[in-house]
Design a protein around this motif. Structure first.
Motif, PDB file in Angstrom:
ATOM      1  N   GLY A 150       0.769  -1.229   0.000  1.00  0.00           N
ATOM      2  CA  GLY A 150       0.000   0.000   0.000  1.00  0.00           C
ATOM      3  C   GLY A 150       0.804   1.285   0.000  1.00  0.00           C
ATOM      4  O   GLY A 150       0.237   2.373   0.082  1.00  0.00           O
ATOM      5  N   ILE A 151       2.127   1.199  -0.121  1.00  0.00           N
ATOM      6  CA  ILE A 151       2.992   2.377  -0.033  1.00  0.00           C
ATOM      7  C   ILE A 151       3.046   3.111  -1.371  1.00  0.00           C
ATOM      8  O   ILE A 151       3.079   2.503  -2.437  1.00  0.00           O
ATOM      9  CB  ILE A 151       4.414   1.955   0.395  1.00  0.00           C
ATOM     10  CG1 ILE A 151       4.402   1.373   1.813  1.00  0.00           C
ATOM     11  CG2 ILE A 151       5.403   3.105   0.273  1.00  0.00           C
ATOM     12  CD1 ILE A 151       3.991   2.356   2.878  1.00  0.00           C
ATOM     13  N   THR A 152       3.104   4.449  -1.299  1.00  0.00           N
ATOM     14  CA  THR A 152       3.359   5.306  -2.460  1.00  0.00           C
ATOM     15  C   THR A 152       4.648   6.080  -2.212  1.00  0.00           C
ATOM     16  O   THR A 152       4.809   6.715  -1.164  1.00  0.00           O
ATOM     17  CB  THR A 152       2.200   6.286  -2.692  1.00  0.00           C
ATOM     18  OG1 THR A 152       1.019   5.550  -3.039  1.00  0.00           O
ATOM     19  CG2 THR A 152       2.521   7.244  -3.834  1.00  0.00           C
ATOM     20  N   ILE A 153       5.565   6.023  -3.180  1.00  0.00           N
ATOM     21  CA  ILE A 153       6.863   6.709  -3.103  1.00  0.00           C
ATOM     22  C   ILE A 153       6.946   7.669  -4.273  1.00  0.00           C
ATOM     23  O   ILE A 153       6.656   7.295  -5.418  1.00  0.00           O
ATOM     24  CB  ILE A 153       8.013   5.689  -3.127  1.00  0.00           C
ATOM     25  CG1 ILE A 153       7.961   4.816  -1.859  1.00  0.00           C
ATOM     26  CG2 ILE A 153       9.371   6.384  -3.246  1.00  0.00           C
ATOM     27  CD1 ILE A 153       8.879   3.619  -1.896  1.00  0.00           C
ATOM     28  N   GLY A 154       7.340   8.903  -4.012  1.00  0.00           N
ATOM     29  CA  GLY A 154       7.362   9.936  -5.038  1.00  0.00           C
ATOM     30  C   GLY A 154       8.519   9.808  -6.011  1.00  0.00           C
ATOM     31  O   GLY A 154       9.215   8.789  -6.058  1.00  0.00           O
ATOM     32  N   ASN A 155       8.770  10.871  -6.775  1.00  0.00           N
ATOM     33  CA  ASN A 155       9.841  10.924  -7.761  1.00  0.00           C
ATOM     34  C   ASN A 155      11.162  11.325  -7.105  1.00  0.00           C
ATOM     35  O   ASN A 155      11.186  12.060  -6.112  1.00  0.00           O
ATOM     36  CB  ASN A 155       9.509  11.944  -8.853  1.00  0.00           C
ATOM     37  CG  ASN A 155       8.239  11.601  -9.605  1.00  0.00           C
ATOM     38  OD1 ASN A 155       8.031  10.460 -10.008  1.00  0.00           O
ATOM     39  ND2 ASN A 155       7.382  12.585  -9.801  1.00  0.00           N
ATOM     40  N   ASN A 156      12.260  10.842  -7.672  1.00  0.00           N
ATOM     41  CA  ASN A 156      13.614  11.261  -7.276  1.00  0.00           C
ATOM     42  C   ASN A 156      13.923  10.951  -5.809  1.00  0.00           C
ATOM     43  O   ASN A 156      14.666  11.685  -5.149  1.00  0.00           O
ATOM     44  CB  ASN A 156      13.802  12.768  -7.522  1.00  0.00           C
ATOM     45  CG  ASN A 156      13.501  13.156  -8.944  1.00  0.00           C
ATOM     46  OD1 ASN A 156      13.943  12.506  -9.884  1.00  0.00           O
ATOM     47  ND2 ASN A 156      12.717  14.218  -9.120  1.00  0.00           N
ATOM     48  N   VAL A 157      13.382   9.852  -5.303  1.00  0.00           N
ATOM     49  CA  VAL A 157      13.587   9.468  -3.906  1.00  0.00           C
ATOM     50  C   VAL A 157      14.761   8.493  -3.807  1.00  0.00           C
ATOM     51  O   VAL A 157      14.867   7.554  -4.605  1.00  0.00           O
ATOM     52  CB  VAL A 157      12.309   8.833  -3.323  1.00  0.00           C
ATOM     53  CG1 VAL A 157      12.563   8.304  -1.913  1.00  0.00           C
ATOM     54  CG2 VAL A 157      11.166   9.849  -3.322  1.00  0.00           C
ATOM     55  N   VAL A 158      15.627   8.713  -2.836  1.00  0.00           N
ATOM     56  CA  VAL A 158      16.726   7.793  -2.536  1.00  0.00           C
ATOM     57  C   VAL A 158      16.432   7.153  -1.186  1.00  0.00           C
ATOM     58  O   VAL A 158      16.198   7.855  -0.195  1.00  0.00           O
ATOM     59  CB  VAL A 158      18.080   8.524  -2.492  1.00  0.00           C
ATOM     60  CG1 VAL A 158      19.192   7.561  -2.071  1.00  0.00           C
ATOM     61  CG2 VAL A 158      18.400   9.140  -3.846  1.00  0.00           C
ATOM     62  N   ILE A 159      16.442   5.817  -1.137  1.00  0.00           N
ATOM     63  CA  ILE A 159      16.161   5.089   0.099  1.00  0.00           C
ATOM     64  C   ILE A 159      17.413   4.295   0.490  1.00  0.00           C
ATOM     65  O   ILE A 159      17.907   3.479  -0.291  1.00  0.00           O
ATOM     66  CB  ILE A 159      14.945   4.159  -0.060  1.00  0.00           C
ATOM     67  CG1 ILE A 159      13.713   4.981  -0.466  1.00  0.00           C
ATOM     68  CG2 ILE A 159      14.679   3.408   1.235  1.00  0.00           C
ATOM     69  CD1 ILE A 159      12.476   4.162  -0.709  1.00  0.00           C
ATOM     70  N   GLY A 160      17.896   4.544   1.684  1.00  0.00           N
ATOM     71  CA  GLY A 160      19.144   3.946   2.143  1.00  0.00           C
ATOM     72  C   GLY A 160      19.065   2.447   2.325  1.00  0.00           C
ATOM     73  O   GLY A 160      18.000   1.878   2.607  1.00  0.00           O
ATOM     74  N   ALA A 161      20.202   1.800   2.194  1.00  0.00           N
ATOM     75  CA  ALA A 161      20.289   0.345   2.295  1.00  0.00           C
ATOM     76  C   ALA A 161      19.702  -0.150   3.606  1.00  0.00           C
ATOM     77  O   ALA A 161      19.896   0.443   4.666  1.00  0.00           O
ATOM     78  CB  ALA A 161      21.745  -0.100   2.171  1.00  0.00           C
ATOM     79  N   GLY A 162      18.946  -1.242   3.531  1.00  0.00           N
ATOM     80  CA  GLY A 162      18.391  -1.884   4.710  1.00  0.00           C
ATOM     81  C   GLY A 162      17.152  -1.234   5.288  1.00  0.00           C
ATOM     82  O   GLY A 162      16.636  -1.693   6.308  1.00  0.00           O
ATOM     83  N   SER A 163      16.650  -0.190   4.650  1.00  0.00           N
ATOM     84  CA  SER A 163      15.478   0.513   5.173  1.00  0.00           C
ATOM     85  C   SER A 163      14.210  -0.303   4.979  1.00  0.00           C
ATOM     86  O   SER A 163      14.082  -1.055   4.009  1.00  0.00           O
ATOM     87  CB  SER A 163      15.311   1.867   4.480  1.00  0.00           C
ATOM     88  OG  SER A 163      16.427   2.703   4.709  1.00  0.00           O
ATOM     89  N   ILE A 164      13.252  -0.119   5.887  1.00  0.00           N
ATOM     90  CA  ILE A 164      11.935  -0.748   5.770  1.00  0.00           C
ATOM     91  C   ILE A 164      10.904   0.368   5.667  1.00  0.00           C
ATOM     92  O   ILE A 164      10.695   1.130   6.622  1.00  0.00           O
ATOM     93  CB  ILE A 164      11.640  -1.677   6.961  1.00  0.00           C
ATOM     94  CG1 ILE A 164      12.716  -2.769   7.044  1.00  0.00           C
ATOM     95  CG2 ILE A 164      10.253  -2.294   6.821  1.00  0.00           C
ATOM     96  CD1 ILE A 164      12.523  -3.745   8.183  1.00  0.00           C
ATOM     97  N   PRO A 170       7.355  11.497   0.023  1.00  0.00           N
ATOM     98  CA  PRO A 170       7.120  12.492  -1.025  1.00  0.00           C
ATOM     99  C   PRO A 170       8.278  12.551  -2.025  1.00  0.00           C
ATOM    100  O   PRO A 170       9.283  11.845  -1.884  1.00  0.00           O
ATOM    101  CB  PRO A 170       7.019  13.794  -0.228  1.00  0.00           C
ATOM    102  CG  PRO A 170       7.938  13.566   0.935  1.00  0.00           C
ATOM    103  CD  PRO A 170       7.803  12.107   1.283  1.00  0.00           C
ATOM    104  N   ASP A 171       8.156  13.422  -3.011  1.00  0.00           N
ATOM    105  CA  ASP A 171       9.205  13.629  -4.008  1.00  0.00           C
ATOM    106  C   ASP A 171      10.478  14.182  -3.364  1.00  0.00           C
ATOM    107  O   ASP A 171      10.432  14.885  -2.348  1.00  0.00           O
ATOM    108  CB  ASP A 171       8.760  14.647  -5.068  1.00  0.00           C
ATOM    109  CG  ASP A 171       7.579  14.186  -5.906  1.00  0.00           C
ATOM    110  OD1 ASP A 171       7.249  12.987  -5.877  1.00  0.00           O
ATOM    111  OD2 ASP A 171       6.999  15.041  -6.605  1.00  0.00           O
ATOM    112  N   ASN A 172      11.623  13.880  -4.009  1.00  0.00           N
ATOM    113  CA  ASN A 172      12.879  14.604  -3.771  1.00  0.00           C
ATOM    114  C   ASN A 172      13.378  14.539  -2.326  1.00  0.00           C
ATOM    115  O   ASN A 172      13.754  15.562  -1.739  1.00  0.00           O
ATOM    116  CB  ASN A 172      12.726  16.074  -4.192  1.00  0.00           C
ATOM    117  CG  ASN A 172      12.337  16.221  -5.647  1.00  0.00           C
ATOM    118  OD1 ASN A 172      12.994  15.684  -6.537  1.00  0.00           O
ATOM    119  ND2 ASN A 172      11.238  16.927  -5.893  1.00  0.00           N
ATOM    120  N   VAL A 173      13.380  13.334  -1.751  1.00  0.00           N
ATOM    121  CA  VAL A 173      13.922  13.180  -0.402  1.00  0.00           C
ATOM    122  C   VAL A 173      14.893  12.016  -0.339  1.00  0.00           C
ATOM    123  O   VAL A 173      14.856  11.093  -1.170  1.00  0.00           O
ATOM    124  CB  VAL A 173      12.812  12.964   0.662  1.00  0.00           C
ATOM    125  CG1 VAL A 173      11.911  14.189   0.757  1.00  0.00           C
ATOM    126  CG2 VAL A 173      12.007  11.705   0.378  1.00  0.00           C
TER     127      VAL A 173
END
Length: 205
Positions: A150-164, A170-173
């Motif tokens: 059910g998750i929505t992730i915006g544009n240009n998002v960087v998610i760090g290794a191992g994150s849940i 939102p965008d750009n984070v």
């Protein structure tokens, strides 16, 4: 009006995935997935043709490094163009997963749409529910990221290794951690440095 298990798969209702029609369709999808994972590195044309059959939608120049895992072999997955996935991308695609163009997945990333009720008696009857996942354009998922249903992730998002990822982003984070939270916005610092103290040499790119 009574809904079928196939309808409940995609509207968030509780359903039983052991339904014979669902199981039959899933097995056909997994046959194609098996062929993809058994392909040789030189068989790039074969891989592209298989992906076109496997996925609901897939744009040009997408690359998925085998082994690739998916409950329905990508049958409910929608990729834009130039999507890259390293080893062991796992898509729990019991309902739809949408991924924007030029998004990259590090090794061992999991995108899940399926969940099971907390109530024990419902789990004993094999009930399940599915919620779609939406991912924007030009995102980067570090190794081992997990995205929940059910998750929505915006544009240009960087998610760090191992994150849940348990909440929308939102965008750009830049977001990290368990549970995943926003660390900071993408900013001017990122226009100057690409890694720690290493500067971007714009003149030679």
């Amino acid at each position: 009006m009574t809904q079928t298990n196939q309808e409940k798969m995609h509207n968030g209702g509780l359903y039983q995935p052991s339904d014979p029609e669902i199981a039959k369709q899933q097995q056909q999808c997994l046959e194609l997935l098996y062929d993809y994972n058994q392909s040789r590195p030189t068989e790039t044309t074969k891989r592209q043709k298989l992906l076109a059959k496997m996925f609901a939608e897939i744009g040009p120049d997408c690359y998925l490094e085998p082994p690739f895992h998916a409950n329905f072999g990508g049958y409910h997955v929608h990729f834009g163009d130039h999507v890259y996935a390293n080893f062991n991308l796992t898509l729990v695609d019991d309902t739809h997963i949408y991924v924007g163009s030029r998004t990259m997945f590090g090794p061992n990333v999991t995108i899940a749409t399926a969940g099971h009720p907390i109530l024990p008696e419902l789990r004993r009857q094999d009930y399940q529910y599915n919620m779609p996942v939406h991912i924007g354009n030009n995102c980067w998922f570090g190794a081992g990221v997990i995205v929940l249903p059910g998750i929505t992730i915006g544009n240009n998002v960087v998610i760090g290794a191992g994150s849940i990822v348990t909440k929308d982003l939102p965008d750009n984070v830049v977001a990290v951690g368990n549970p995943c939270h926003i660390l900071r916005p993408v900013n001017e610092h990122d226009r100057e440095y690409y890694f720690k103290n290493r500067k971007i040499d714009w003149d030679n790119l």
